[in-house]
Design an enzyme around this catalytic site. Structure first.
Site, PDB file in Angstrom:
ATOM      1  N   ASN A 137      28.780  62.768  43.683  1.00  0.00           N
ATOM      2  CA  ASN A 137      27.679  61.897  43.267  1.00  0.00           C
ATOM      3  C   ASN A 137      26.889  61.569  44.533  1.00  0.00           C
ATOM      4  OD1 ASN A 137      25.980  59.909  42.372  1.00  0.00           O
ATOM      5  ND2 ASN A 137      27.568  58.364  42.029  1.00  0.00           N
ATOM      6  N   TRP A 138      25.765  62.239  44.677  1.00  0.00           N
ATOM      7  CA  TRP A 138      24.991  62.090  45.925  1.00  0.00           C
ATOM      8  C   TRP A 138      24.148  60.826  45.951  1.00  0.00           C
ATOM      9  CZ3 TRP A 138      22.906  67.778  46.963  1.00  0.00           C
ATOM     10  CH2 TRP A 138      23.968  68.559  47.418  1.00  0.00           C
ATOM     11  N   LYS A 139      24.077  60.116  44.843  1.00  0.00           N
ATOM     12  CA  LYS A 139      23.276  58.885  44.770  1.00  0.00           C
ATOM     13  C   LYS A 139      21.859  59.154  45.307  1.00  0.00           C
ATOM     14  CE  LYS A 139      27.557  56.357  44.917  1.00  0.00           C
ATOM     15  NZ  LYS A 139      28.288  55.148  45.212  1.00  0.00           N
TER      16      LYS A 139
ATOM     17  N   HIS B  14      27.353  54.504  35.451  1.00  0.00           N
ATOM     18  CA  HIS B  14      27.873  54.255  36.802  1.00  0.00           C
ATOM     19  C   HIS B  14      27.719  52.755  37.113  1.00  0.00           C
ATOM     20  CE1 HIS B  14      28.189  54.125  41.147  1.00  0.00           C
ATOM     21  NE2 HIS B  14      28.886  55.253  41.038  1.00  0.00           N
TER      22      HIS B  14
ATOM     23  N   GLU C 125      26.658  51.210  39.539  1.00  0.00           N
ATOM     24  CA  GLU C 125      25.371  50.822  40.125  1.00  0.00           C
ATOM     25  C   GLU C 125      24.279  50.726  39.048  1.00  0.00           C
ATOM     26  OE1 GLU C 125      25.456  53.801  43.222  1.00  0.00           O
ATOM     27  OE2 GLU C 125      27.212  52.749  44.002  1.00  0.00           O
TER      28      GLU C 125
ATOM     29  N   GLU D 258      36.289  54.032  37.955  1.00  0.00           N
ATOM     30  CA  GLU D 258      35.837  53.684  39.307  1.00  0.00           C
ATOM     31  C   GLU D 258      35.917  52.172  39.492  1.00  0.00           C
ATOM     32  OE1 GLU D 258      33.023  56.810  41.090  1.00  0.00           O
ATOM     33  OE2 GLU D 258      31.833  55.633  39.716  1.00  0.00           O
TER      34      GLU D 258
ATOM     35  N   GLY E 103      32.302  52.885  47.731  1.00  0.00           N
ATOM     36  CA  GLY E 103      31.522  52.784  48.968  1.00  0.00           C
ATOM     37  C   GLY E 103      32.074  51.788  49.967  1.00  0.00           C
TER      38      GLY E 103
ATOM     39  N   SER F 248      35.852  55.679  47.033  1.00  0.00           N
ATOM     40  CA  SER F 248      36.345  56.040  48.367  1.00  0.00           C
ATOM     41  C   SER F 248      37.343  57.192  48.355  1.00  0.00           C
ATOM     42  CB  SER F 248      36.915  54.803  49.080  1.00  0.00           C
ATOM     43  OG  SER F 248      35.896  53.821  49.237  1.00  0.00           O
TER      44      SER F 248
ATOM     45  N   GLY G 151      31.454  59.909  46.138  1.00  0.00           N
ATOM     46  CA  GLY G 151      30.137  59.603  46.693  1.00  0.00           C
ATOM     47  C   GLY G 151      30.045  60.079  48.138  1.00  0.00           C
ATOM     48  N   GLY G 152      30.285  59.158  49.066  1.00  0.00           N
ATOM     49  CA  GLY G 152      30.092  59.424  50.494  1.00  0.00           C
ATOM     50  C   GLY G 152      30.715  60.726  50.988  1.00  0.00           C
TER      51      GLY G 152
HETATM   52  P1  PGA Z   1      32.237  56.522  47.045  1.00  0.00           P
HETATM   53  O1  PGA Z   1      31.367  56.461  45.703  1.00  0.00           O
HETATM   54  O2  PGA Z   1      33.076  57.772  46.984  1.00  0.00           O
HETATM   55  O3  PGA Z   1      31.235  56.559  48.150  1.00  0.00           O
HETATM   56  O4  PGA Z   1      33.096  55.294  47.049  1.00  0.00           O
HETATM   57  C1  PGA Z   1      31.903  56.869  44.457  1.00  0.00           C
HETATM   58  C2  PGA Z   1      30.917  56.660  43.347  1.00  0.00           C
HETATM   59  O5  PGA Z   1      30.197  55.647  43.349  1.00  0.00           O
HETATM   60  O6  PGA Z   1      30.807  57.494  42.425  1.00  0.00           O
END
Ligand code: PGA
Length: 245
Positions: free
Chosen positions: A12-14, A94, A96, A163, A169, A208, A229-230
């Site tokens: 997930n590159w956001k 998600h 967010e 999640e 994050g 994470s 994500g990251g």
């Molecule tokens: P993260 O994000 O791996 O950077 O914690 C995961 C996500 O929000 O899908």
């Protein structure tokens, strides 16, 4: 692949990546030889570029989609158009989107229905906040998000991503025990209360995930992959997630 089952490594590159970074990522992963499903969700503006340049094995998804195919929905992403350009899946719900854009269960249910109607795979995201965990409400929150957001849905194209919001994050990963417990709860809840097939619906963990912890997370039989994500932004890290899975 862990234990002979299907494993999903979903990036997930956001709202990240420049065009140059995408070129470099796609070039570097072109020789990846993995038994796992390799999926990425770039920001919407970059979906077409990823579809043009991607290696065949990589599936491209959207981070969001609208609850209708077309109409007066300024700024939205039509699931019909996503399908038309070759998108394979969409994230829905998600944390967010839930917290920053106020997306609630009813809207997320409608989005899921529309995406499925357009033959997109849906990764439906659920998870509790730290406050909710500390108040002992994990199961209550997860069961509400599942039964409101997915209701009567009976489809083989749904994946669930657990999640925990406090792990996204933050660098704090749920311990394999915490993740395992939640995943077991989700699978049982599906079995007892929902129309989805509890055995075959993939349940991914997110929050994470890194190359260093993916193996341990996947050693749990109820964890079928990672929503990352990251650690999915750089090709070498994405490749190592596959290697270590
Ligand atoms: P993260 O994000 O791996 O950077 O914690 C995961 C996500 O929000 O899908």
């Amino acid at each position: 692949m862990s234990g002979g089952r299907d494993v999903y490594i979903v990036g997930n590159w956001k709202m990240n990546q420049s065009l140059e970074e995408i070129d470099s990522f796609l070039n570097q992963i072109s020789t990846l030889n993995s038994n796992n499903h390799a999926w990425i969700a770039p920001q919407a503006l970059h979906i077409s570029k990823c579809l043009e340049k991607k290696p065949g094995f990589l599936k491209v998804g959207s981070q969001n989609c609208a609850h209708e195919d077309s109409g007066a929905f300024t700024g939205e992403l039509s699931p019909k158009s996503l399908k038309e350009i070759g998108v394979h899946f969409t994230l829905i719900g998600h944390s967010e989107r839930r917290s920053l854009y106020g997306e609630g269960d009813d809207l997320l249910y409608k989005k899921t229905l529309k995406a499925l109607e357009n033959n997109l795979y849906v990764i439906f995201c659920i998870g509790e906040t730290l406050e909710e965990r500390e108040a002992g409400k994990v199961e209550e929150v997860l069961s509400e998000q599942l039964s409101n957001g997915l209701r009567d849905i009976d489809s083989k194209n749904v994946l669930i991503a657990y999640e925990p919001v406090w792990a996204i994050g933050t660098g704090v990963t749920a311990s394999p025990e915490q993740a395992g417990e939640a995943h077991k709860f989700i699978r049982n809840y599906i079995k007892e209360n929902m129309k989805l097939d509890a055995q075959t619906t993939p349940i991914l963990y997110g929050g994470s995930v890194k190359p260093e912890n993916i193996k341990e997370l996947l050693s749990n039989e109820d964890i079928d992959g990672g929503l990352v994500g990251g650690a999915s932004l750089k090709a070498d890290s994405y490749i190592n997630l596959h290697k270590n899975a």
